[in-house]
Design a protein around this motif. Structure first.
Motif, PDB file in Angstrom:
ATOM      1  N   ALA A  55       0.825  -1.207   0.000  1.00 11.81           N
ATOM      2  CA  ALA A  55       0.000   0.000   0.000  1.00 11.81           C
ATOM      3  C   ALA A  55       0.859   1.257   0.000  1.00 11.81           C
ATOM      4  CB  ALA A  55      -0.930  -0.001   1.213  1.00 11.81           C
ATOM      5  N   ARG A  56       2.127   1.128   0.329  1.00 10.69           N
ATOM      6  CA  ARG A  56       3.037   2.270   0.360  1.00 10.69           C
ATOM      7  C   ARG A  56       4.114   2.055  -0.688  1.00 10.69           C
ATOM      8  NH1 ARG A  56      -0.625   4.986   2.320  1.00 10.69           N
ATOM      9  NH2 ARG A  56      -0.855   5.200   4.563  1.00 10.69           N
ATOM     10  N   ARG A  57       4.095   2.892  -1.720  1.00 13.95           N
ATOM     11  CA  ARG A  57       4.985   2.716  -2.869  1.00 13.95           C
ATOM     12  C   ARG A  57       5.983   3.844  -2.973  1.00 13.95           C
ATOM     13  NH1 ARG A  57       1.541   3.571  -7.229  1.00 13.95           N
ATOM     14  NH2 ARG A  57       3.224   2.935  -8.606  1.00 13.95           N
ATOM     15  N   ALA A  58       7.207   3.493  -3.322  1.00 15.38           N
ATOM     16  CA  ALA A  58       8.266   4.481  -3.509  1.00 15.38           C
ATOM     17  C   ALA A  58       8.921   4.277  -4.868  1.00 15.38           C
ATOM     18  CB  ALA A  58       9.308   4.357  -2.402  1.00 15.38           C
ATOM     19  N   LEU A  59       9.452   5.362  -5.395  1.00  8.92           N
ATOM     20  CA  LEU A  59      10.206   5.333  -6.642  1.00  8.92           C
ATOM     21  C   LEU A  59      11.539   6.015  -6.421  1.00  8.92           C
ATOM     22  CD1 LEU A  59      10.335   4.790  -9.740  1.00  8.92           C
ATOM     23  CD2 LEU A  59       9.422   7.114 -10.035  1.00  8.92           C
ATOM     24  N   VAL A  60      12.598   5.405  -6.925  1.00 12.14           N
ATOM     25  CA  VAL A  60      13.938   5.998  -6.899  1.00 12.14           C
ATOM     26  C   VAL A  60      14.250   6.493  -8.303  1.00 12.14           C
ATOM     27  CG1 VAL A  60      16.405   5.525  -6.614  1.00 12.14           C
ATOM     28  CG2 VAL A  60      14.737   4.557  -4.997  1.00 12.14           C
ATOM     29  N   ILE A  61      14.668   7.759  -8.389  1.00  8.33           N
ATOM     30  CA  ILE A  61      15.080   8.364  -9.657  1.00  8.33           C
ATOM     31  C   ILE A  61      16.538   8.790  -9.529  1.00  8.33           C
ATOM     32  CG2 ILE A  61      14.749  10.268 -11.282  1.00  8.33           C
ATOM     33  CD1 ILE A  61      11.791  10.351 -10.375  1.00  8.33           C
ATOM     34  N   THR A  62      17.375   8.322 -10.433  1.00  8.21           N
ATOM     35  CA  THR A  62      18.765   8.753 -10.491  1.00  8.21           C
ATOM     36  C   THR A  62      18.895   9.791 -11.599  1.00  8.21           C
ATOM     37  OG1 THR A  62      19.589   6.618  -9.730  1.00  8.21           O
ATOM     38  CG2 THR A  62      21.144   8.025 -10.903  1.00  8.21           C
ATOM     39  N   ALA A  63      19.367  10.976 -11.228  1.00  7.34           N
ATOM     40  CA  ALA A  63      19.586  12.054 -12.190  1.00  7.34           C
ATOM     41  C   ALA A  63      21.065  12.073 -12.559  1.00  7.34           C
ATOM     42  CB  ALA A  63      19.169  13.392 -11.596  1.00  7.34           C
ATOM     43  N   SER A  64      21.365  11.563 -13.748  1.00  5.89           N
ATOM     44  CA  SER A  64      22.753  11.520 -14.198  1.00  5.89           C
ATOM     45  C   SER A  64      22.779  11.352 -15.709  1.00  5.89           C
ATOM     46  CB  SER A  64      23.508  10.360 -13.538  1.00  5.89           C
ATOM     47  OG  SER A  64      24.771  10.192 -14.150  1.00  5.89           O
ATOM     48  N   THR A  65      23.248  12.369 -16.394  1.00  4.65           N
ATOM     49  CA  THR A  65      23.344  12.295 -17.846  1.00  4.65           C
ATOM     50  C   THR A  65      24.301  11.183 -18.261  1.00  4.65           C
ATOM     51  OG1 THR A  65      22.786  14.624 -18.041  1.00  4.65           O
ATOM     52  CG2 THR A  65      23.916  13.616 -19.925  1.00  4.65           C
ATOM     53  N   ARG A  66      25.412  11.037 -17.544  1.00  6.82           N
ATOM     54  CA  ARG A  66      26.383   9.994 -17.891  1.00  6.82           C
ATOM     55  C   ARG A  66      25.820   8.596 -17.642  1.00  6.82           C
ATOM     56  NH1 ARG A  66      31.742  11.735 -14.898  1.00  6.82           N
ATOM     57  NH2 ARG A  66      30.209  12.252 -13.323  1.00  6.82           N
ATOM     58  N   ALA A  67      25.110   8.402 -16.532  1.00  4.56           N
ATOM     59  CA  ALA A  67      24.525   7.085 -16.272  1.00  4.56           C
ATOM     60  C   ALA A  67      23.404   6.786 -17.264  1.00  4.56           C
ATOM     61  CB  ALA A  67      24.007   7.005 -14.840  1.00  4.56           C
ATOM     62  N   ALA A  68      22.629   7.797 -17.627  1.00  5.20           N
ATOM     63  CA  ALA A  68      21.555   7.602 -18.602  1.00  5.20           C
ATOM     64  C   ALA A  68      22.120   7.213 -19.965  1.00  5.20           C
ATOM     65  CB  ALA A  68      20.704   8.861 -18.717  1.00  5.20           C
ATOM     66  N   ALA A  69      23.315   7.720 -20.283  1.00  9.10           N
ATOM     67  CA  ALA A  69      23.959   7.395 -21.556  1.00  9.10           C
ATOM     68  C   ALA A  69      24.722   6.071 -21.513  1.00  9.10           C
ATOM     69  CB  ALA A  69      24.921   8.518 -21.951  1.00  9.10           C
ATOM     70  N   GLY A  70      24.827   5.480 -20.327  1.00 11.42           N
ATOM     71  CA  GLY A  70      25.537   4.213 -20.193  1.00 11.42           C
ATOM     72  C   GLY A  70      27.034   4.329 -20.052  1.00 11.42           C
ATOM     73  N   THR A  71      27.545   5.557 -19.855  1.00 13.31           N
ATOM     74  CA  THR A  71      28.990   5.737 -19.705  1.00 13.31           C
ATOM     75  C   THR A  71      29.434   5.783 -18.247  1.00 13.31           C
ATOM     76  OG1 THR A  71      28.788   8.152 -19.800  1.00 13.31           O
ATOM     77  CG2 THR A  71      29.147   6.989 -21.889  1.00 13.31           C
ATOM     78  N   TRP A  72      28.503   5.678 -17.331  1.00 19.35           N
ATOM     79  CA  TRP A  72      28.787   5.773 -15.911  1.00 19.35           C
ATOM     80  C   TRP A  72      27.840   4.829 -15.198  1.00 19.35           C
ATOM     81  CZ3 TRP A  72      32.339   8.885 -13.365  1.00 19.35           C
ATOM     82  CH2 TRP A  72      32.171   9.070 -11.998  1.00 19.35           C
ATOM     83  N   ALA A  73      28.335   4.051 -14.270  1.00 19.32           N
ATOM     84  CA  ALA A  73      27.481   3.124 -13.526  1.00 19.32           C
ATOM     85  C   ALA A  73      26.740   3.868 -12.421  1.00 19.32           C
ATOM     86  CB  ALA A  73      28.323   2.016 -12.922  1.00 19.32           C
ATOM     87  N   ASP A  74      25.453   3.615 -12.314  1.00 17.66           N
ATOM     88  CA  ASP A  74      24.647   4.181 -11.228  1.00 17.66           C
ATOM     89  C   ASP A  74      24.874   3.334  -9.986  1.00 17.66           C
ATOM     90  OD1 ASP A  74      22.740   5.276  -9.536  1.00 17.66           O
ATOM     91  OD2 ASP A  74      21.056   4.283 -10.541  1.00 17.66           O
ATOM     92  N   THR A  75      25.610   3.876  -9.026  1.00 17.88           N
ATOM     93  CA  THR A  75      25.851   3.145  -7.781  1.00 17.88           C
ATOM     94  C   THR A  75      24.961   3.636  -6.650  1.00 17.88           C
ATOM     95  OG1 THR A  75      27.678   4.642  -7.232  1.00 17.88           O
ATOM     96  CG2 THR A  75      28.242   2.584  -8.364  1.00 17.88           C
ATOM     97  N   SER A  76      24.513   4.879  -6.719  1.00 18.90           N
ATOM     98  CA  SER A  76      23.708   5.416  -5.626  1.00 18.90           C
ATOM     99  C   SER A  76      22.243   5.002  -5.714  1.00 18.90           C
ATOM    100  CB  SER A  76      23.842   6.943  -5.549  1.00 18.90           C
ATOM    101  OG  SER A  76      23.459   7.546  -6.763  1.00 18.90           O
TER     102      SER A  76
END
Length: 167
Positions: free
Chosen positions: A5-26
């Motif tokens: 009943a309680r939903r959360a979403l995580v959004i990572t803001a990173s141009t490099r991670a979105a492009a696949g040139t940087w790993a999203d670790t956070s």
């Protein structure tokens, strides 16, 4: 135990991670921490800095998430626009959360934590919180959020204060 009943979403803001040139670790670290609270967590959704963050936040609010926590885009570089995108979406700020995250970072020995421009606030019945884009910043953020976020979500949905508390 997960509370569907309680939903959360995580959004990572990173141009490099979105492009696949940087790993999203956070983002994965943040999702894991929120699951530990019993929330049903989606993401991390990785988006480029700037306008894509606003679009993802608007979609999350439309989708009825109780909590959205972002990681990244809170610094001083020209492309760090997560706080501005968040302010464009929220109706009311919740400044104590963002201040507490910065204070916890400083108290943990990270003087640069004061440079985070992250904000927190409400968009309808969705609580949005910005955290820095580093694993350490996420850990500091979780240390602050874990004791209070379920109470905040309950309040947003009309719950009262537990006996002996205020806020």
């Amino acid at each position: 135990m997960t509370d569907p009943a309680r939903r959360a979403l995580v959004i990572t803001a990173s141009t490099r991670a979105a492009a696949g040139t940087w790993a999203d670790t956070s983002g994965p670290l943040l999702a894991e921490g929120l699951r530990g609270l019993g929330l049903a967590v989606d993401g991390p959704v990785v988006v480029s800095d700037g306008e894509p963050v606003r679009a993802a936040l608007l979609q999350a609010v439309a989708d009825g998430y109780d909590l959205v926590v972002t990681t990244g885009g809170t610094g001083h570089t020209p492309h760090d626009l997560t706080p501005e995108m968040t302010r464009a979406v929220i109706d009311r700020e919740s400044p104590g959360l963002a201040e507490a995250v910065r204070a916890h970072g400083v108290a943990s020995g990270v003087p640069t934590a004061v440079l985070s421009r992250g904000v927190a606030g409400l968009a309808g019945r969705t609580l949005i919180v910005n955290l820095p884009g580093s694993p350490g910043g996420v850990k500091d953020g979780l240390a602050v959020l874990c004791p209070v976020v379920m109470h905040a979500i309950d309040q947003i949905h009309g719950g009262d204060h537990p006996s002996g508390t205020s806020g």
